[in-house]
Motif scaffolding. Structure first.
Motif, mmCIF file in Angstrom:
data_model
loop_
_atom_site.group_PDB
_atom_site.id
_atom_site.type_symbol
_atom_site.label_atom_id
_atom_site.label_comp_id
_atom_site.label_asym_id
_atom_site.label_seq_id
_atom_site.Cartn_x
_atom_site.Cartn_y
_atom_site.Cartn_z
ATOM 1 N N LYS A 1 0.834 -1.204 0.000
ATOM 2 C CA LYS A 1 0.000 0.000 0.000
ATOM 3 C C LYS A 1 0.872 1.258 0.000
ATOM 4 C CE LYS A 1 -3.978 2.164 2.093
ATOM 5 N NZ LYS A 1 -4.548 2.896 1.092
ATOM 6 N N LYS A 2 1.487 1.541 1.117
ATOM 7 C CA LYS A 2 2.218 2.808 1.283
ATOM 8 C C LYS A 2 3.347 2.967 0.254
ATOM 9 C CE LYS A 2 3.269 6.623 3.535
ATOM 10 N NZ LYS A 2 2.436 7.795 3.357
ATOM 11 N N PHE A 3 4.147 1.940 0.060
ATOM 12 C CA PHE A 3 5.278 2.004 -0.871
ATOM 13 C C PHE A 3 5.128 0.957 -1.971
ATOM 14 C CE2 PHE A 3 6.835 3.783 3.122
ATOM 15 C CZ PHE A 3 7.328 5.002 2.679
ATOM 16 N N LYS A 4 3.901 0.682 -2.340
ATOM 17 C CA LYS A 4 3.594 -0.348 -3.332
ATOM 18 C C LYS A 4 4.399 -0.163 -4.619
ATOM 19 C CE LYS A 4 -0.129 -2.321 -6.075
ATOM 20 N NZ LYS A 4 -1.564 -2.349 -6.333
ATOM 21 N N ASP A 5 4.414 1.052 -5.162
ATOM 22 C CA ASP A 5 5.120 1.294 -6.426
ATOM 23 C C ASP A 5 6.596 0.943 -6.334
ATOM 24 O OD1 ASP A 5 2.759 2.116 -7.577
ATOM 25 O OD2 ASP A 5 3.187 4.259 -7.364
ATOM 26 N N LEU B 1 5.632 7.155 16.179
ATOM 27 C CA LEU B 1 5.366 7.809 14.892
ATOM 28 C C LEU B 1 4.064 8.610 14.907
ATOM 29 C CD1 LEU B 1 6.483 5.037 12.357
ATOM 30 C CD2 LEU B 1 7.686 7.164 12.931
ATOM 31 N N SER B 2 3.142 8.250 15.787
ATOM 32 C CA SER B 2 1.882 8.991 15.872
ATOM 33 C C SER B 2 1.974 10.153 16.862
ATOM 34 C CB SER B 2 0.733 8.054 16.257
ATOM 35 O OG SER B 2 0.934 7.540 17.549
ATOM 36 N N ASP C 1 -2.769 4.061 7.838
ATOM 37 C CA ASP C 1 -2.827 5.340 7.119
ATOM 38 C C ASP C 1 -2.852 6.509 8.097
ATOM 39 O OD1 ASP C 1 -2.820 4.447 4.463
ATOM 40 O OD2 ASP C 1 -5.011 4.440 4.300
ATOM 41 N N SER C 2 -3.643 6.389 9.150
ATOM 42 C CA SER C 2 -3.778 7.496 10.109
ATOM 43 C C SER C 2 -2.448 7.838 10.775
ATOM 44 C CB SER C 2 -4.836 7.174 11.169
ATOM 45 O OG SER C 2 -4.397 6.142 12.026
ATOM 46 N N ILE C 3 -1.550 6.885 10.840
ATOM 47 C CA ILE C 3 -0.231 7.137 11.419
ATOM 48 C C ILE C 3 0.766 7.544 10.339
ATOM 49 C CG2 ILE C 3 1.766 6.064 12.568
ATOM 50 C CD1 ILE C 3 -0.279 4.345 14.114
ATOM 51 N N PHE C 4 0.888 6.724 9.297
ATOM 52 C CA PHE C 4 1.943 6.929 8.310
ATOM 53 C C PHE C 4 1.701 8.101 7.363
ATOM 54 C CE2 PHE C 4 2.833 2.462 9.478
ATOM 55 C CZ PHE C 4 4.152 2.631 9.866
ATOM 56 N N THR D 1 6.977 11.660 7.460
ATOM 57 C CA THR D 1 7.603 11.693 6.142
ATOM 58 C C THR D 1 8.005 10.291 5.691
ATOM 59 O OG1 THR D 1 9.863 11.962 6.972
ATOM 60 C CG2 THR D 1 8.557 13.989 6.656
ATOM 61 N N ASP D 2 8.104 10.129 4.382
ATOM 62 C CA ASP D 2 8.574 8.858 3.836
ATOM 63 C C ASP D 2 9.975 8.539 4.350
ATOM 64 O OD1 ASP D 2 6.189 8.646 2.504
ATOM 65 O OD2 ASP D 2 7.033 8.911 0.495
ATOM 66 N N LYS D 3 10.793 9.572 4.514
ATOM 67 C CA LYS D 3 12.159 9.367 5.022
ATOM 68 C C LYS D 3 12.126 8.783 6.437
ATOM 69 C CE LYS D 3 16.580 11.652 5.993
ATOM 70 N NZ LYS D 3 16.991 10.562 6.807
ATOM 71 N N GLU D 4 11.253 9.298 7.295
ATOM 72 C CA GLU D 4 11.149 8.763 8.659
ATOM 73 C C GLU D 4 10.745 7.291 8.635
ATOM 74 O OE1 GLU D 4 9.492 11.822 11.803
ATOM 75 O OE2 GLU D 4 8.500 12.150 9.860
ATOM 76 N N ILE D 5 9.819 6.969 7.755
ATOM 77 C CA ILE D 5 9.362 5.582 7.648
ATOM 78 C C ILE D 5 10.496 4.698 7.147
ATOM 79 C CG2 ILE D 5 7.746 4.017 6.507
ATOM 80 C CD1 ILE D 5 5.828 6.501 6.305
ATOM 81 N N LYS D 6 11.146 5.146 6.076
ATOM 82 C CA LYS D 6 12.232 4.349 5.509
ATOM 83 C C LYS D 6 13.401 4.208 6.474
ATOM 84 C CE LYS D 6 11.037 5.023 0.683
ATOM 85 N NZ LYS D 6 11.431 5.551 -0.628
#
Length: 188
Positions: free
Chosen positions: A30-34, A123-124, A165-168, A172-177
């Motif tokens: 979902k979030k980084f599917k591509d 993260l939230s 979704d409500s958290i991520f 930022t994508d950088k924080e997640i990665k």
């Protein structure tokens, strides 16, 4: 001009439990599917070993290095020649020894700092207490589960894509990665 066809790299996904499994699924489909669709990486959850209660790649928890090793040895034997990707919480006293076992076999481990509940709370923006505030890691794990239930009104294992979704969507994508550096390193 023909585009050079690359070979797929297959990993067996082995998660600690349902929460980690759902989190992995959310991030990769979902979030980084591509990112994952475009990559040469493929993950499979087809790890089934009835004797040790591993189902759909879920270990059903990890308590210590001895318990992990018995499951891991059987997985390696049953799935010889397969690359394995582990998604585990890092709040065990034996996390370093477990990491050494996994890396010794050239498998990959993505530890979640400190555990799934802690990371999702952090993260939230809920600012959970640090493990150093507790006498032992068992108390810390109980605290994280309780805080998670208090703030989100459900167990982490019951989280669905809309909950993630409500958290991520608020980080930022950088924080997640950065939080899942080993997972995203498989893409390079």
């Amino acid at each position: 001009m023909n585009k050079k066809k690359s070979f797929k790299v297959y990993y067996l996904l082995i998660s600690e439990g349902t929460t980690e499994f759902n989190l992995f699924g959310y991030l990769t489909t979902k979030k980084f599917k591509d990112d994952f669709v475009k990559s040469d990486i493929q993950f499979s959850i087809k790890v089934e070993i009835v004797e040790i209660l591993v189902s759909q790649g879920k270990l059903g928890g990890v308590s210590d290095v001895k318990g992990f090793k018995s499951k891991y040895d059987l997985i390696k034997e049953r799935y010889d020649g397969q690359k394995r990707f582990f998604l585990l919480d890092k709040d065990l006293d034996d996390s370093s020894a477990i990491e050494a076992l996994i890396k010794q076999s050239n498998d990959i481990v993505q530890f979640i700092e400190h555990n799934s509940e802690y990371l999702l709370l952090k993260l939230s923006g809920k600012n959970p207490k640090d493990p150093s505030n507790f006498t032992n890691l068992a108390e810390f794990r109980s605290y994280c589960k309780s805080e998670f239930q208090k703030h989100f009104g459900k167990k982490a294992s019951d989280f669905k894509d809309t909950d993630f979704d409500s958290i991520f969507n608020n980080v930022t994508d950088k924080e997640i990665k950065d939080s899942f550096a080993e997972l995203f390193s498989t893409l390079s």
